[in-house]
Scaffold this motif. Structure first.
Motif, PDB file in Angstrom:
ATOM      1  N   TYR A  39       1.065  -1.428   0.377  1.00  0.00           N
ATOM      2  CA  TYR A  39       0.033  -0.310  -0.028  1.00  0.00           C
ATOM      3  C   TYR A  39       0.737   1.885  -0.040  1.00  0.00           C
ATOM      4  CZ  TYR A  39      -3.835   2.856   0.809  1.00  0.00           C
ATOM      5  OH  TYR A  39      -4.798   3.428   1.505  1.00  0.00           O
ATOM      6  N   GLU A  49      -7.649   1.176  -4.554  1.00  0.00           N
ATOM      7  CA  GLU A  49      -7.918   2.103  -4.172  1.00  0.00           C
ATOM      8  C   GLU A  49      -8.288   4.028  -5.022  1.00  0.00           C
ATOM      9  OE1 GLU A  49      -6.823   3.496  -0.940  1.00  0.00           O
ATOM     10  OE2 GLU A  49      -6.412   5.958  -1.162  1.00  0.00           O
ATOM     11  N   GLN A  57      -5.935   5.193   4.027  1.00  0.00           N
ATOM     12  CA  GLN A  57      -6.410   4.222   2.935  1.00  0.00           C
ATOM     13  C   GLN A  57      -7.657   4.833   2.344  1.00  0.00           C
ATOM     14  OE1 GLN A  57      -4.758   0.042   5.127  1.00  0.00           O
ATOM     15  NE2 GLN A  57      -6.453   0.081   3.420  1.00  0.00           N
ATOM     16  N   GLY A  58      -8.082   5.362   1.472  1.00  0.00           N
ATOM     17  CA  GLY A  58      -8.768   5.519   0.552  1.00  0.00           C
ATOM     18  C   GLY A  58      -8.760   7.514   0.393  1.00  0.00           C
ATOM     19  N   SER A 112     -15.023  -3.495   4.928  1.00  0.00           N
ATOM     20  CA  SER A 112     -13.874  -3.410   5.058  1.00  0.00           C
ATOM     21  C   SER A 112     -13.679  -2.355   6.623  1.00  0.00           C
ATOM     22  CB  SER A 112     -13.412  -2.128   3.003  1.00  0.00           C
ATOM     23  OG  SER A 112     -14.143  -1.050   3.210  1.00  0.00           O
ATOM     24  N   THR A 138     -11.970   1.780   0.822  1.00  0.00           N
ATOM     25  CA  THR A 138     -10.849   0.391   0.207  1.00  0.00           C
ATOM     26  C   THR A 138     -11.936  -1.015   1.005  1.00  0.00           C
ATOM     27  OG1 THR A 138      -8.818  -0.088   1.614  1.00  0.00           O
ATOM     28  CG2 THR A 138     -10.545   0.636   3.173  1.00  0.00           C
ATOM     29  N   ASP A 171     -10.098  -2.783   1.917  1.00  0.00           N
ATOM     30  CA  ASP A 171      -9.354  -3.924   3.462  1.00  0.00           C
ATOM     31  C   ASP A 171      -9.660  -3.930   4.267  1.00  0.00           C
ATOM     32  OD1 ASP A 171      -7.265  -4.387   4.976  1.00  0.00           O
ATOM     33  OD2 ASP A 171      -5.817  -2.739   4.479  1.00  0.00           O
TER      34      ASP A 171
END
Ligand code: UDX
Length: 453
Positions: free
Chosen positions: A13, A51, A160-161, A323, A328, A330
């Motif tokens: 990432y 992403e 993230q995002g 998530s 994301t 993830d």
């Protein structure tokens, strides 16, 4: 603008986002990884995770030739002036941070160093590690800091995002070095952000990263505990957060009460900081409590459901959002996982919806739960639905359509993301975190059961 030749070791990432953003700052970037399948995919424009904006950025700079991918680590190191280490530092089976990938990358540098280079550690590591890496390079490869290479610590603060935005618009750039009086060559990479640079020592740089994440996690657990009290005294945590957040000393960010924080950073970094404190004879009680509160949050939702239904055996429960946060794919340490595990223990029948994380969750729960790619379909015939991730499409749902095919129009909002005032006008039962529940729809319960917190 000076163009710098950069190699990035580790295309996870951090590595991929940083690499493509460095290319867009005007540098020449080689992203390297030992995982040759991943490199093959990246060369074809296929990213290993979702992403927003990243695949476009990768494609743009792959096409203009400023971003390339290779599994030949030697080539990447030899071709660059600055080598960034962005490999993962996961938690091992003993709950300790696993630094083996960092040492592997340092070994590669030790073996392939063909001229004086700058080594930059971006991976999250405990305070004191950069200095250990320097000793390691000297003992194993005879490489001397300042003679054969320079070393900097340069942690990342990407979310993230919004990682691409964060990387292109950094609030601060922390650079840890061994000699603050020396000219810092990393400035060339961050030319456009010279006013954002904080120069400090290795140890302080390493601590800044860990402390920032621990502090943000603390804010979340703090407001989550306040939310529990608000429920008891009839206060509204959203108003309380707004009220305290307007005080600039407190700040309005990271005061959203909910089902708890997840992801690859907060859970790991808080644990790691507790471990580091312990190793240095400090019992970090406050941070331990932060973790404890966070672990409890999904169970609070389960308790609310048990209080509503009496028991969950055979109940159709639909989870909206898997998530750890929106935008994301993830699911690492996502509260949804803990919630599903608990619901399965209570023999509930579970449906799940997520716009991008279904496959990842399938890897954990396979046929034990049902998967839906449309949230309106997912809730059909459900006794209740639970919102765990505030994806836009969930927040913007047409509530009447959402509940019309449910067995009972009951929503548990683990993120307080639906419009509370509007919910008061709909014929539903609506439970949130830290606010009074709305009982426009009544359900008879038989017995009350709660899980031990
Ligand atoms: C975090 C840090 O923000 C970032 O600076 C660092 O580099 C990596 O760790 P990230 O893990 O991507 O980033 O997510 P973040 O947006 O910080 O959210 C973490 C978790 O906290 C999510 O599960 C989110 O839902 C939760 N959260 C966040 C809350 O529960 N309440 C809040 O008010 C804010």
């Amino acid at each position: 603008m000076k163009m710098v030749k950069i190699s990035i070791i580790g295309t996870g990432y951090v590595g991929l986002v940083t690499g493509s953003c460095f290319a867009s700052y005007g540098n020449e970037v080689i992203c390297a990884d030992v995982d040759s399948d991943r490199i093959k995919n990246l060369s074809k424009g296929v990213l290993p995770f979702y992403e927003p904006g990243l695949s476009e950025l990768c494609l743009k700079h792959s096409n203009d030739g400023t971003l390339t991918f290779t599994s030949d680590i030697k080539y990447a190191i030899e071709q660059s002036d600055i080598v960034f280490i962005t490999v993962g530092t996961p938690t091992n089976n003993y709950g300790q941070m696993d630094l083996s990938y960092v040492y592997e990358a340092v070994d590669n540098i030790g073996e392939y160093l063909n001229q004086q280079k700058i080594i930059v550690v971006k991976s999250t590591i405990p305070a004191g590690t950069t200095r250990k890496l320097i000793t390691y390079l000297e003992k194993k490869y005879g490489l001397i800091l300042g003679v054969n290479y320079k070393m900097f610590s340069n942690p990342e603060f990407l979310r993230q995002g919004t990682a691409v935005y964060d990387c292109l618009n950094p609030e601060r750039i922390v650079i840890g070095s061994n000699d603050l009086s020396q000219e810092n060559e990393l400035v060339d990479v961050y030319q456009s952000f010279s006013d954002k640079i904080i120069n400090t020592s290795y140890e302080s740089s390493e601590m800044i990263k860990n402390t920032a994440n621990a502090f943000l996690a603390m804010k979340i657990s703090f407001i989550n505990d306040i939310a529990s009290i608000c429920e008891q005294v009839g206060a509204d945590v959203v108003h309380v957060a707004e009220g305290i957040g307007s005080d600039q000393r407190i700040g309005k960010h990271f005061l959203k009460a909910g089902v708890g924080y997840g992801g690859s950073c907060f859970p790991k970094d808080t644990e790691d900081l507790c471990t580091l404190a312990g190793k240095n004879n400090h019992d970090f009680k406050l941070l331990k409590a932060v973790i404890e509160t966070n672990d409890r949050q999904p169970l609070l939702l389960i308790n609310k459901m048990l209080q509503t239904f009496g028991e969950l055996k055979g109940k159709q429960i639909t989870i909206l959002g898997l998530s750890f946060k929106p935008d994301t794919s993830d699911i690492r340490n996502a509260p949804s996982i803990k919630l599903i595990e608990q619901l399965l223990l209570l023999d509930a029948d579970i449906n799940v919806f997520d716009p991008v994380a279904l496959n990842s969750i399938k890897g954990i729960f396979d046929e034990r739960i049902k998967y839906y790619s449309n949230h309106y379909d997912a809730v059909a015939n459900s006794d209740a639905c639970i919102i765990i991730t505030e994806w836009n499409e969930i927040v913007e749902s047409d509530i009447n359509t959402l509940v019309e095919n449910m067995k009972h129009p009951i929503i548990f909002d683990g993120r307080n993301c639906l419009n509370y005032e509007y919910m008061k006008t709909v014929d539903i039962q609506y439970h949130c975190m830290g606010r009074n529940s709305i009982y426009n729809y009544k359900l008879e319960t038989e017995s009350i059961e709660t899980v031990k917190l």
